[in-house]
Design an enzyme around this catalytic site. Structure first.
Site, PDB file in Angstrom:
ATOM      1  CG  LEU A  40      -5.396  -9.920 -23.142  1.00  0.00           C
ATOM      2  CD1 LEU A  40      -5.178 -11.013 -24.116  1.00  0.00           C
ATOM      3  CD2 LEU A  40      -4.359 -10.013 -21.847  1.00  0.00           C
ATOM      4  CB  THR A 307      -1.391 -11.439 -27.307  1.00  0.00           C
ATOM      5  OG1 THR A 307      -0.530 -10.598 -26.753  1.00  0.00           O
ATOM      6  CG2 THR A 307      -0.873 -11.427 -28.943  1.00  0.00           C
ATOM      7  CB  CYS A 308      -3.047  -6.521 -27.166  1.00  0.00           C
ATOM      8  SG  CYS A 308      -1.435  -6.361 -26.496  1.00  0.00           S
ATOM      9  CG  ASP A 309      -2.963  -6.926 -34.022  1.00  0.00           C
ATOM     10  OD1 ASP A 309      -1.744  -6.502 -33.996  1.00  0.00           O
ATOM     11  OD2 ASP A 309      -3.713  -6.838 -34.894  1.00  0.00           O
TER      12      ASP A 309
END
Length: 328
Positions: A40, A307-309
């Site tokens: 992601l 989600t991506c961080d």
């Protein structure tokens, strides 16, 4: 002495917390770029940032090179370096134009996607009274959207945020909506989608929904705000509808970290035993950034948003919520 005791106590609690998390990781396994979980990281958003940084660097370079050659022009008159200077400026200019074109395309796509999803949201709010179809038992507000794309699986909304999107599911091509929008057109924004192994009608014990963290603040970008406990206090409720029922969820745990350090949260969709479900809940609670006071027991239904961080190349931001209303 009191200060030392507090430090010792804090250290002991941290050690105990780490040991518990290690045990839970061993039960679920570590995230190792498994095929079960999409990658992601928002490469497009990161690329956009990199492009803008390169554009800024090129503008500076062009200005410096041009200034140096302007100052040295009297000395270098007739020198081959003058020709090199012109060629270099042309090359840098071409790269600059290509970079700005890329940024312009990203901005245009951002506007297009935002407009499209606003229109879709409007369809769910203003639907005809006779929208119900005799051929299915879908909610009337989703009939028109399902007619446009039969991959529609539901809708997710968090009041006070930009999260207000259709949720897709493609069991034939599980990660299709990672790079395609609701209309199935290529788009770096994609569209939130449910993991292929999840059953929305039964439903599964844990429904996993993935979405991008976009630099323009769309998709699942607002999930990163849950890092702050004060934000959670004001946004505890998540509305997640399937095609046939509406339901509300309350946030149970929020955690983040590098993929290789997190337990494999994406592997738990249907617990085979009560112990497995409890182990998943414990893993979420032990990894949580703060205590919400919410827990879950076997039989409860969960919703996991991922989600991506921004904090790392392969980091994840995960919000786990428990259903608090019966589907209606």
């Amino acid at each position: 002495m009191q200060l030392v005791c507090r430090k010792c106590a804090a250290a002991f609690q941290h050690k105990e917390r780490t040991q518990n998390l290690t045990i839970l990781r061993s039960e679920f396994g570590a995230v190792k770029q498994s095929k079960s979980e999409p990658f992601l990281f928002d490469a497009t958003s990161a690329a956009s940032s990199n492009v803008m940084a390169c554009v800024s660097l090129m503008i500076t370079s062009i200005c410096i090179i041009h200034r140096l050659f302007f100052l040295c022009k009297p000395i270098l008159k007739g020198h081959p370096m003058i020709k090199f200077h012109r060629i270099l400026l042309l090359i840098l200019g071409a790269v600059f134009l290509a970079s700005t074109t890329g940024i312009a395309r990203y901005a245009a796509d951002s506007c297009t996607q935002s407009r499209m999803y606003r229109q879709l949201a409007a369809l769910t709010e203003n639907f005809p009274g006779d929208a119900a179809s005799p051929g299915n038992d879908f909610l009337p507000q989703y009939q028109a959207l399902y007619a446009q794309n039969s991959d529609l699986a539901g809708w997710i909304q968090i009041d006070g945020t930009n999260i207000n999107y259709p949720v897709m599911q493609s069991k034939q091509n599980p990660d299709f909506y990672l790079k395609h929008n609701f209309e199935k057109a290529n788009s770096p924004h994609g569209c939130p989608y449910v993991q292929a192994s999840c059953d929305l009608q039964t439903p599964s014990d844990n429904i996993l929904v993935y979405g991008h963290n976009m630099k323009d603040g769309t998709m699942f970008s607002d999930l990163l705000q849950y890092k702050r406990e004060s934000f959670w206090e004001q946004h505890r409720i998540i509305q997640f509808d399937t095609l046939t029922a509406q339901a509300e969820y309350t946030v149970m745990a929020v955690f983040r970290g590098e993929a290789e350090d997190l337990f494999a949260y994406y592997q738990c969709t249907d617990a085979e035993t009560p112990q497995e479900f409890v182990a998943y809940v414990d893993a979420c609670k032990n990894a949580a950034l703060y205590d919400t006071g919410v827990t879950a027991a076997y039989g409860d239904k969960l919703l996991t948003l991922s989600t991506c961080d921004d904090s790392g190349k392969n980091s994840r931001m995960v919000v786990v919520a428990k259903r608090i209303t019966e589907p209606r």
